[in-house]
Scaffold this motif. Structure first.
Motif, PDB file in Angstrom:
ATOM      1  N   VAL A 159    -107.626 121.893  56.661  1.00 30.50           N
ATOM      2  CA  VAL A 159    -108.608 121.259  57.544  1.00 30.50           C
ATOM      3  C   VAL A 159    -108.612 119.745  57.349  1.00 30.50           C
ATOM      4  O   VAL A 159    -108.637 118.983  58.324  1.00 30.50           O
ATOM      5  CB  VAL A 159    -110.011 121.864  57.329  1.00 30.50           C
ATOM      6  CG1 VAL A 159    -111.088 121.059  58.045  1.00 30.50           C
ATOM      7  CG2 VAL A 159    -110.033 123.317  57.787  1.00 30.50           C
ATOM      8  N   ALA A 160    -108.557 119.278  56.114  1.00 27.36           N
ATOM      9  CA  ALA A 160    -108.547 117.839  55.838  1.00 27.36           C
ATOM     10  C   ALA A 160    -107.310 117.181  56.439  1.00 27.36           C
ATOM     11  O   ALA A 160    -107.400 116.116  57.067  1.00 27.36           O
ATOM     12  CB  ALA A 160    -108.606 117.586  54.335  1.00 27.36           C
ATOM     13  N   PHE A 161    -106.162 117.802  56.266  1.00 25.71           N
ATOM     14  CA  PHE A 161    -104.909 117.277  56.811  1.00 25.71           C
ATOM     15  C   PHE A 161    -104.974 117.245  58.348  1.00 25.71           C
ATOM     16  O   PHE A 161    -104.652 116.231  58.970  1.00 25.71           O
ATOM     17  CB  PHE A 161    -103.743 118.147  56.340  1.00 25.71           C
ATOM     18  CG  PHE A 161    -102.396 117.655  56.764  1.00 25.71           C
ATOM     19  CD1 PHE A 161    -101.755 116.662  56.046  1.00 25.71           C
ATOM     20  CD2 PHE A 161    -101.745 118.195  57.866  1.00 25.71           C
ATOM     21  CE1 PHE A 161    -100.495 116.205  56.416  1.00 25.71           C
ATOM     22  CE2 PHE A 161    -100.494 117.748  58.245  1.00 25.71           C
ATOM     23  CZ  PHE A 161     -99.864 116.750  57.518  1.00 25.71           C
ATOM     24  N   ALA A 162    -105.409 118.341  58.939  1.00 30.34           N
ATOM     25  CA  ALA A 162    -105.481 118.430  60.401  1.00 30.34           C
ATOM     26  C   ALA A 162    -106.456 117.407  60.966  1.00 30.34           C
ATOM     27  O   ALA A 162    -106.170 116.760  61.985  1.00 30.34           O
ATOM     28  CB  ALA A 162    -105.890 119.842  60.810  1.00 30.34           C
ATOM     29  N   ASN A 163    -107.601 117.244  60.322  1.00 30.48           N
ATOM     30  CA  ASN A 163    -108.579 116.272  60.815  1.00 30.48           C
ATOM     31  C   ASN A 163    -108.081 114.841  60.681  1.00 30.48           C
ATOM     32  O   ASN A 163    -108.328 114.006  61.561  1.00 30.48           O
ATOM     33  CB  ASN A 163    -109.920 116.455  60.104  1.00 30.48           C
ATOM     34  CG  ASN A 163    -110.653 117.684  60.582  1.00 30.48           C
ATOM     35  OD1 ASN A 163    -110.441 118.170  61.695  1.00 30.48           O
ATOM     36  ND2 ASN A 163    -111.530 118.203  59.746  1.00 30.48           N
ATOM     37  N   ALA A 164    -107.363 114.547  59.604  1.00 31.24           N
ATOM     38  CA  ALA A 164    -106.783 113.211  59.445  1.00 31.24           C
ATOM     39  C   ALA A 164    -105.774 112.944  60.564  1.00 31.24           C
ATOM     40  O   ALA A 164    -105.734 111.859  61.149  1.00 31.24           O
ATOM     41  CB  ALA A 164    -106.118 113.079  58.073  1.00 31.24           C
ATOM     42  N   TYR A 165    -104.978 113.931  60.873  1.00 27.47           N
ATOM     43  CA  TYR A 165    -103.968 113.848  61.934  1.00 27.47           C
ATOM     44  C   TYR A 165    -104.649 113.602  63.285  1.00 27.47           C
ATOM     45  O   TYR A 165    -104.300 112.686  64.026  1.00 27.47           O
ATOM     46  CB  TYR A 165    -103.210 115.170  61.933  1.00 27.47           C
ATOM     47  CG  TYR A 165    -102.000 115.270  62.814  1.00 27.47           C
ATOM     48  CD1 TYR A 165    -100.724 115.166  62.276  1.00 27.47           C
ATOM     49  CD2 TYR A 165    -102.104 115.509  64.180  1.00 27.47           C
ATOM     50  CE1 TYR A 165     -99.601 115.295  63.065  1.00 27.47           C
ATOM     51  CE2 TYR A 165    -100.983 115.636  64.977  1.00 27.47           C
ATOM     52  CZ  TYR A 165     -99.742 115.528  64.419  1.00 27.47           C
ATOM     53  OH  TYR A 165     -98.623 115.650  65.199  1.00 27.47           O
ATOM     54  N   ARG A 166    -105.655 114.414  63.601  1.00 23.48           N
ATOM     55  CA  ARG A 166    -106.358 114.306  64.882  1.00 23.48           C
ATOM     56  C   ARG A 166    -107.116 112.983  64.995  1.00 23.48           C
ATOM     57  O   ARG A 166    -107.074 112.326  66.037  1.00 23.48           O
ATOM     58  CB  ARG A 166    -107.319 115.481  65.027  1.00 23.48           C
ATOM     59  CG  ARG A 166    -108.065 115.501  66.359  1.00 23.48           C
ATOM     60  CD  ARG A 166    -108.975 116.695  66.412  1.00 23.48           C
ATOM     61  NE  ARG A 166    -109.688 116.806  67.663  1.00 23.48           N
ATOM     62  CZ  ARG A 166    -110.931 117.232  67.757  1.00 23.48           C
ATOM     63  NH1 ARG A 166    -111.602 117.603  66.671  1.00 23.48           N
ATOM     64  NH2 ARG A 166    -111.521 117.313  68.938  1.00 23.48           N
ATOM     65  N   ASP A 167    -107.799 112.591  63.926  1.00 22.38           N
ATOM     66  CA  ASP A 167    -108.548 111.331  63.958  1.00 22.38           C
ATOM     67  C   ASP A 167    -107.621 110.137  64.174  1.00 22.38           C
ATOM     68  O   ASP A 167    -107.939 109.215  64.924  1.00 22.38           O
ATOM     69  CB  ASP A 167    -109.347 111.147  62.663  1.00 22.38           C
ATOM     70  CG  ASP A 167    -110.508 112.119  62.541  1.00 22.38           C
ATOM     71  OD1 ASP A 167    -110.885 112.759  63.552  1.00 22.38           O
ATOM     72  OD2 ASP A 167    -111.033 112.260  61.415  1.00 22.38           O
ATOM     73  N   TYR A 168    -106.469 110.155  63.502  1.00 21.45           N
ATOM     74  CA  TYR A 168    -105.518 109.060  63.681  1.00 21.45           C
ATOM     75  C   TYR A 168    -105.034 109.008  65.128  1.00 21.45           C
ATOM     76  O   TYR A 168    -104.963 107.929  65.729  1.00 21.45           O
ATOM     77  CB  TYR A 168    -104.328 109.202  62.716  1.00 21.45           C
ATOM     78  CG  TYR A 168    -103.417 108.008  62.754  1.00 21.45           C
ATOM     79  CD1 TYR A 168    -103.714 106.874  62.015  1.00 21.45           C
ATOM     80  CD2 TYR A 168    -102.272 107.994  63.540  1.00 21.45           C
ATOM     81  CE1 TYR A 168    -102.895 105.754  62.054  1.00 21.45           C
ATOM     82  CE2 TYR A 168    -101.441 106.893  63.586  1.00 21.45           C
ATOM     83  CZ  TYR A 168    -101.762 105.767  62.836  1.00 21.45           C
ATOM     84  OH  TYR A 168    -100.947 104.658  62.889  1.00 21.45           O
ATOM     85  N   ALA A 169    -104.719 110.151  65.695  1.00 22.37           N
ATOM     86  CA  ALA A 169    -104.247 110.193  67.083  1.00 22.37           C
ATOM     87  C   ALA A 169    -105.311 109.684  68.038  1.00 22.37           C
ATOM     88  O   ALA A 169    -104.989 109.009  69.027  1.00 22.37           O
ATOM     89  CB  ALA A 169    -103.838 111.621  67.458  1.00 22.37           C
TER      90      ALA A 169
END
Length: 189
Positions: A83-93
């Motif tokens: 979840v942390a990795f996915a949220n970092a990815y989505r937030d950056y995008a």
């Protein structure tokens, strides 16, 4: 003669900012030169050509995304790490749409910083290690995660989720729940 204050690093950062403003495909040496108040030819003492500039932006974006994901993953494992990795990815995008597009571009391994790209791969593999996935299943799972994350953020950015009353954040959370279930129950090869 190089213009005072203009460096390859400043050009790269300005090109990344420009990509976020007007879209990565629209970043040109001419547009960047206008931003610095110089003629396009003045940039060639700092970058080889447009491809070199675009590769630099992609490398910058990959490094920024790896830094953000690495910070988010610190001390986490299993679903929390996913979840942390996915949220970092989505937030950056969401925050850097042009840079995100640059990070996804196919510029060739010889031109993009292999270290940043490798960090992404290593972090994803570390998350999947927590799920006990051996190869070749781990490679398949990496492709599934990247496809899901990229597909979701791309559709979201294009407005693909605006027409339905259910919020995109709720669906994102459910998607991550489903990925966790899939990874915990990964089929044997």
């Amino acid at each position: 003669m190089a213009r005072a204050g203009v460096t390859a690093e400043r050009l790269t950062l300005a090109a990344a900012e420009l990509a976020d403003e007007i879209g990565f495909p629209n970043v040109t040496l001419s547009a960047l030169a206008r931003r610095f108040g110089v003629k396009p030819a003045a940039l060639y003492s700092h970058v080889r050509d447009a491809r070199d500039l675009r590769s630099r932006v992609a490398s910058l974006a990959l490094a920024e995304l790896a830094d953000r994901a690495g910070a988010a993953l610190a001390g986490r494992a299993g679903k929390d790490a996913l979840v942390a990795f996915a949220n970092a990815y989505r937030d950056y995008a969401r925050e850097h749409p042009g840079r995100y597009a640059a990070a996804q571009s196919e510029l060739g391994l010889e031109t993009v910083d292999a270290t940043a790209a490798r960090r992404h791969s290593d972090m994803t593999r570390a998350i999947l290690h927590g799920y006990g996935l051996p190869e070749p299943g781990r490679t398949d799972a990496i492709r599934m995660l990247h496809s899901t994350f990229h597909g979701y953020v791309s559709l979201e950015a294009a407005g693909g989720f605006r027409r339905h009353p259910r919020g995109a954040d709720v669906s994102w959370s459910r998607t991550l729940d489903a990925l966790d279930v899939a990874l915990r129950n990964w089929p044997d090869s």
